[in-house]
Design an enzyme around this catalytic site. Structure first.
Site, PDB file in Angstrom:
ATOM      1  N   THR A  40     -12.328 -10.571  -7.203  1.00 11.24           N
ATOM      2  CA  THR A  40     -13.709 -10.557  -6.708  1.00 11.24           C
ATOM      3  C   THR A  40     -14.085 -11.956  -6.227  1.00 11.24           C
ATOM      4  OG1 THR A  40     -16.017 -10.120  -7.300  1.00 11.24           O
ATOM      5  CG2 THR A  40     -14.637 -11.008  -9.050  1.00 11.24           C
ATOM      6  N   HIS A  41     -15.035 -11.986  -5.272  1.00  9.87           N
ATOM      7  CA  HIS A  41     -15.601 -13.280  -4.842  1.00  9.87           C
ATOM      8  C   HIS A  41     -17.012 -13.418  -5.371  1.00  9.87           C
ATOM      9  CE1 HIS A  41     -13.017 -11.391  -1.791  1.00  9.87           C
ATOM     10  NE2 HIS A  41     -12.396 -12.550  -1.836  1.00  9.87           N
ATOM     11  N   ASP A  71      -1.378  -1.645  -4.415  1.00  5.07           N
ATOM     12  CA  ASP A  71      -2.802  -1.616  -4.068  1.00  5.07           C
ATOM     13  C   ASP A  71      -3.346  -0.192  -4.217  1.00  5.07           C
ATOM     14  OD1 ASP A  71      -2.803  -4.301  -3.368  1.00  5.07           O
ATOM     15  OD2 ASP A  71      -2.821  -3.953  -1.205  1.00  5.07           O
ATOM     16  N   MET A  72      -4.664  -0.096  -4.376  1.00  2.33           N
ATOM     17  CA  MET A  72      -5.286   1.233  -4.458  1.00  2.33           C
ATOM     18  C   MET A  72      -6.061   1.497  -3.157  1.00  2.33           C
ATOM     19  SD  MET A  72      -5.389   3.869  -6.344  1.00  2.33           S
ATOM     20  CE  MET A  72      -5.055   3.524  -8.060  1.00  2.33           C
ATOM     21  N   ARG A 126     -12.982  -5.994   6.100  1.00  4.60           N
ATOM     22  CA  ARG A 126     -13.607  -7.288   5.727  1.00  4.60           C
ATOM     23  C   ARG A 126     -14.966  -7.436   6.419  1.00  4.60           C
ATOM     24  NH1 ARG A 126      -9.527  -6.449   3.242  1.00  4.60           N
ATOM     25  NH2 ARG A 126     -11.153  -5.598   1.944  1.00  4.60           N
ATOM     26  N   LYS A 178       0.841  -1.197   0.000  1.00  4.10           N
ATOM     27  CA  LYS A 178       0.000   0.000   0.000  1.00  4.10           C
ATOM     28  C   LYS A 178       0.879   1.252   0.000  1.00  4.10           C
ATOM     29  CE  LYS A 178      -4.259  -1.746   1.782  1.00  4.10           C
ATOM     30  NZ  LYS A 178      -3.908  -3.085   1.287  1.00  4.10           N
ATOM     31  N   ARG A 232      -5.135  -4.886 -11.778  1.00  2.35           N
ATOM     32  CA  ARG A 232      -6.079  -5.673 -10.970  1.00  2.35           C
ATOM     33  C   ARG A 232      -7.367  -4.863 -10.884  1.00  2.35           C
ATOM     34  NH1 ARG A 232      -4.578  -5.701  -4.998  1.00  2.35           N
ATOM     35  NH2 ARG A 232      -3.236  -7.497  -5.405  1.00  2.35           N
ATOM     36  N   LYS A 278     -13.818  -4.037  -6.807  1.00  4.94           N
ATOM     37  CA  LYS A 278     -14.965  -3.127  -6.694  1.00  4.94           C
ATOM     38  C   LYS A 278     -14.607  -1.890  -5.870  1.00  4.94           C
ATOM     39  CE  LYS A 278     -18.475  -6.721  -7.189  1.00  4.94           C
ATOM     40  NZ  LYS A 278     -19.635  -7.400  -6.585  1.00  4.94           N
ATOM     41  N   GLY A 279     -13.750  -2.052  -4.856  1.00 10.61           N
ATOM     42  CA  GLY A 279     -13.366  -0.925  -4.003  1.00 10.61           C
ATOM     43  C   GLY A 279     -13.859  -1.145  -2.578  1.00 10.61           C
ATOM     44  N   ALA A 280     -12.974  -0.857  -1.605  1.00  7.85           N
ATOM     45  CA  ALA A 280     -13.259  -1.241  -0.223  1.00  7.85           C
ATOM     46  C   ALA A 280     -13.368  -0.070   0.748  1.00  7.85           C
ATOM     47  CB  ALA A 280     -12.158  -2.183   0.263  1.00  7.85           C
TER      48      ALA A 280
HETATM   49  P1  FDA Z   1     -19.225  -8.385  -3.161  1.00  9.44           P
HETATM   50  O1  FDA Z   1     -18.885  -7.443  -2.070  1.00  9.44           O
HETATM   51  O2  FDA Z   1     -20.382  -8.093  -4.039  1.00  9.44           O
HETATM   52  O3  FDA Z   1     -19.368  -9.829  -2.532  1.00  9.44           O
HETATM   53  C1  FDA Z   1     -19.728 -10.948  -3.301  1.00  9.44           C
HETATM   54  C2  FDA Z   1     -19.736 -12.177  -2.410  1.00  9.44           C
HETATM   55  O4  FDA Z   1     -18.418 -12.456  -1.988  1.00  9.44           O
HETATM   56  C3  FDA Z   1     -20.514 -12.006  -1.113  1.00  9.44           C
HETATM   57  O5  FDA Z   1     -21.883 -12.288  -1.310  1.00  9.44           O
HETATM   58  C4  FDA Z   1     -19.832 -13.001  -0.225  1.00  9.44           C
HETATM   59  O6  FDA Z   1     -20.259 -14.318  -0.510  1.00  9.44           O
HETATM   60  C5  FDA Z   1     -18.406 -12.889  -0.636  1.00  9.44           C
HETATM   61  N1  FDA Z   1     -17.669 -11.899   0.181  1.00  9.44           N
HETATM   62  C6  FDA Z   1     -17.247 -10.682  -0.214  1.00  9.44           C
HETATM   63  N2  FDA Z   1     -16.581 -10.062   0.793  1.00  9.44           N
HETATM   64  C7  FDA Z   1     -16.620 -10.913   1.847  1.00  9.44           C
HETATM   65  C8  FDA Z   1     -16.108 -10.845   3.170  1.00  9.44           C
HETATM   66  N3  FDA Z   1     -15.428  -9.803   3.619  1.00  9.44           N
HETATM   67  N4  FDA Z   1     -16.313 -11.906   3.997  1.00  9.44           N
HETATM   68  C9  FDA Z   1     -16.986 -13.001   3.558  1.00  9.44           C
HETATM   69  N5  FDA Z   1     -17.490 -13.118   2.308  1.00  9.44           N
HETATM   70  C10 FDA Z   1     -17.310 -12.091   1.466  1.00  9.44           C
HETATM   71  N6  FDA Z   1     -10.079  -3.003  -2.615  1.00  9.44           N
HETATM   72  C11 FDA Z   1      -9.503  -1.797  -2.784  1.00  9.44           C
HETATM   73  O7  FDA Z   1     -10.163  -0.770  -2.588  1.00  9.44           O
HETATM   74  N7  FDA Z   1      -8.189  -1.701  -3.168  1.00  9.44           N
HETATM   75  C12 FDA Z   1      -7.434  -2.798  -3.425  1.00  9.44           C
HETATM   76  O8  FDA Z   1      -6.259  -2.677  -3.767  1.00  9.44           O
HETATM   77  C13 FDA Z   1      -8.034  -4.081  -3.261  1.00  9.44           C
HETATM   78  N8  FDA Z   1      -7.340  -5.207  -3.485  1.00  9.44           N
HETATM   79  C14 FDA Z   1      -7.999  -6.430  -3.480  1.00  9.44           C
HETATM   80  C15 FDA Z   1      -7.306  -7.599  -3.839  1.00  9.44           C
HETATM   81  C16 FDA Z   1      -7.984  -8.801  -3.919  1.00  9.44           C
HETATM   82  C17 FDA Z   1      -7.240 -10.027  -4.342  1.00  9.44           C
HETATM   83  C18 FDA Z   1      -9.380  -8.847  -3.624  1.00  9.44           C
HETATM   84  C19 FDA Z   1     -10.159 -10.128  -3.760  1.00  9.44           C
HETATM   85  C20 FDA Z   1     -10.042  -7.723  -3.225  1.00  9.44           C
HETATM   86  C21 FDA Z   1      -9.356  -6.511  -3.121  1.00  9.44           C
HETATM   87  N9  FDA Z   1     -10.020  -5.357  -2.703  1.00  9.44           N
HETATM   88  C22 FDA Z   1      -9.382  -4.153  -2.845  1.00  9.44           C
HETATM   89  C23 FDA Z   1     -11.334  -5.462  -2.042  1.00  9.44           C
HETATM   90  C24 FDA Z   1     -12.474  -5.276  -3.018  1.00  9.44           C
HETATM   91  O9  FDA Z   1     -12.503  -3.945  -3.469  1.00  9.44           O
HETATM   92  C25 FDA Z   1     -13.834  -5.612  -2.375  1.00  9.44           C
HETATM   93  O10 FDA Z   1     -14.053  -4.792  -1.270  1.00  9.44           O
HETATM   94  C26 FDA Z   1     -13.973  -7.058  -1.921  1.00  9.44           C
HETATM   95  O11 FDA Z   1     -13.353  -7.926  -2.825  1.00  9.44           O
HETATM   96  C27 FDA Z   1     -15.469  -7.458  -1.838  1.00  9.44           C
HETATM   97  O12 FDA Z   1     -16.080  -7.331  -3.070  1.00  9.44           O
HETATM   98  P2  FDA Z   1     -16.453  -8.555  -4.050  1.00  9.44           P
HETATM   99  O13 FDA Z   1     -15.974  -8.190  -5.405  1.00  9.44           O
HETATM  100  O14 FDA Z   1     -15.918  -9.811  -3.520  1.00  9.44           O
HETATM  101  O15 FDA Z   1     -18.021  -8.569  -4.173  1.00  9.44           O
END
Ligand code: FDA
Length: 344
Positions: free
Chosen positions: A263-264, A164-165, A326, A130, A216, A219-221
Site C-alpha cells: 500500500t502507499h 498476483d491476484m 494506475r 499473473k 501480500r 486493497k484490490g485494483a
Molecule cells: P489508496 O488507493 O487509498 O491510495 C493511497 C495514496 O497512495 C493516494 O492518496 C496516493 O497518494 C497514493 N497512490 C495510490 N495509487 C496511486 C497511483 N496509481 N498513482 C499515484 N499515487 C497513488 N492489486 C490487486 O488487485 N492484485 C494484486 O496482486 C496487487 N498487487 C500489488 C502489489 C503491490 C506491491 C502494490 C503496492 C499494489 C498492488 N495492487 C494489487 C494494487 C492495490 O490493490 C491498489 O490498487 C493500489 O496499491 C492503490 O491502493 P493503496 O493501498 O496504495 O491506497
C-alpha cells in the site's frame, strides 16, 4: 510508437473523450469517482483502446512513470538502482489474459530467463506473475503446470514467486493453484495475494494463517460488483487494517506467516508501524511493498527507518492494462495524461 494512424487517432480521441467525461463527472457529481473508475477499468480491458493508446508515443511517455521499460535489460537496470538505495524488488513481466497456449509459453520462457538474470546479476529481487498471463482463463490446469515450472526453477536458484491476484472470478482458481504448489508439490517458495475489498478475504486469510502462508495484502485494483466487494473505500480501508492485524497476530507469526503490506496509503502504513511497535513485533518479520513510480519518497524514507521495503517493478510491452489501472487509482494521474494529449 510515433504518430498514430487516422483510425487510431479516432480511437484515441474516443478514449480521451471518455476520460474527459469521466473526469468531469468526478468533479461534478457525488458518485463521480466511482464512474470515473468504471470508465477507466472498462478502457483497461477494451482491445480497441489498447491498440490505439499503446501505439502512441505520448501514452508511453506518461506510462513510463509506472513501467521500468519494455525489455528485461531496462528492468534489471532499474532493479540495480533501487537495490543501491536499500530497496528490495519484485519484478513483473507484464501480461495478462493470454488468449492461446503459445502466449502462455512465451511468458513462461521470459520469466525463466528473468530468474537466471536475477541470479547472474546478484539482484535483491523476486518475481511476481499473473495466473491469466500463464493460461488461467484457457485452462486452470495448464496455468498450474506453467506456474509450477516457474516455481521449481525459482527454487533451484534460491528465489521466490508471488502469484498476483486478479479479479474476483479468478480468486478460487488462483488459491487452488497456490495450494496445489504449496501442499501437493511441497514448494515453499511461493506466495499469494489477498485483497481487502473482497468480503471473502477474512476467511481466506484465516485459512492461509493456519497454513503459515506468505501473503501480500493489498486493497484490490479491479472493478468488482457490490455482491463481491465493499463498494465504500472506508470499508476497504477498515478491512485492510483488520486483515493486517490478523497477519501480525501471535498465531500467524508462530505459524511462520511473513506478510507483505502492499500500500502507499500513509494511514495504513502508520497504523501498522504503531501496532508493530506497541506489540514488540520485530521489523524484519514483515515488509512493506509499493509500486514503481509511486511515492518514491516514502519508499526511501521507510527503508532509511530500517523497514524492509520492496518495490514492484513491471516491464514489457504489454503495459497498457497495468497503466490504466494506475490511472484509475488516482484521478490526478488522468489530468497529467489528458494534458499530454492536448500538447501532442
Ligand atoms: P489508496 O488507493 O487509498 O491510495 C493511497 C495514496 O497512495 C493516494 O492518496 C496516493 O497518494 C497514493 N497512490 C495510490 N495509487 C496511486 C497511483 N496509481 N498513482 C499515484 N499515487 C497513488 N492489486 C490487486 O488487485 N492484485 C494484486 O496482486 C496487487 N498487487 C500489488 C502489489 C503491490 C506491491 C502494490 C503496492 C499494489 C498492488 N495492487 C494489487 C494494487 C492495490 O490493490 C491498489 O490498487 C493500489 O496499491 C492503490 O491502493 P493503496 O493501498 O496504495 O491506497
Amino acid at each position: 510508437m510515433d504518430k498514430p494512424t487516422l483510425q487510431n487517432r479516432s480511437y484515441l480521441s474516443v478514449s480521451i473523450a471518455l476520460l474527459a467525461v469521466g473526469a468531469l463527472t468526478f468533479l461534478l457529481f457525488r458518485n463521480g469517482e466511482k464512474w470515473l473508475r468504471s470508465i477507466l477499468i472498462y478502457l483497461s480491458q477494451a482491445g480497441w483502446a489498447r491498440t490505439s493508446v499503446s501505439n502512441w508515443g505520448v501514452s508511453w511517455r506518461v506510462a513510463s512513470r509506472f513501467v521500468s521499460g519494455t525489455d528485461r535489460e531496462a528492468a534489471i537496470a532499474t532493479t540495480r538502482a533501487l537495490n543501491d538505495k536499500g530497496l528490495l524488488v519484485t519484478l513483473d513481466y507484464l501480461g495478462e489474459s493470454c488468449t492461446n497456449s503459445g502466449e502462455a509459453q512465451q511468458a513462461q520462457a521470459e520469466i525463466l530467463r528473468l530468474l537466471d538474470d536475477i541470479e547472474k546479476h546478484k539482484l535483491q529481487a523476486n518475481v511476481s506473475l499473473k495466473p491469466t498471463q500463464l493460461g488461467l482463463k484457457l485452462d486452470p490446469q495448464l496455468a498450474c503446470e506453467n506456474i509450477r515450472v516457474v516455481v521449481q526453477k525459482a527454487k533451484s536458484v534460491g528465489n521466490f514467486i508471488r502469484i498476483d491476484m486478479e479479479d474476483h472470478p479468478t480468486t478460487d482458481a488462483t488459491l487452488n493453484i497456490y495450494r496445489q504448489l504449496r501442499y501437493t508439490d511441497k514448494l515453499d517458495n511461493v506466495g499469494v495475494v489477498i485483497q481487502s475489498y473482497l468480503y471473502r478475504s477474512e476467511g481466506d486469510i484465516e485459512q492461509l494463517i493456519g497454513d503459515g502462508a506468505r501473503v501480500r495484502l493489498c486493497k484490490g485494483a479491479y472493478a468488482e460488483p457490490p455482491e463481491a466487494a465493499y463498494p465504500q473505500k472506508a470499508d476497504v480501508d477498515a478491512n485492510y487494517l483488520n486483515l493486517s492485524r490478523m497477519l501480525l497476530s501471535d498465531k500467524a507469526r508462530s505459524n511462520g506467516v511473513y506478510p507483505a503490506f502492499a500500500t502507499h496509503d500513509p494511514a495504513m502504513i502508520d497504523d501498522i508501524k504503531l501496532y508493530v511497535r506497541a506489540n514488540n513485533i520485530p521489523i524484519d518479520s514483515f515488509e512493506f511493498q509499493m509500486l514503481f513510480g509511486i511515492r518514491r519518497d516514502l519508499q526511501v524514507a521507510l527503508a532509511e527507518e530500517g523497514y524492509r521495503v520492496r518495490v514492484y517493478v513491471p516491464y514489457g510491452t504489454a503495459w497498457y492494462p497495468y497503466f490504466v489501472r494506475r490511472l484509475a487509482e488516482r484521478p490526478a494521474n488522468i489530468w497529467f495524461f489528458i494534458s499530454n494529449f492536448v500538447k501532442a
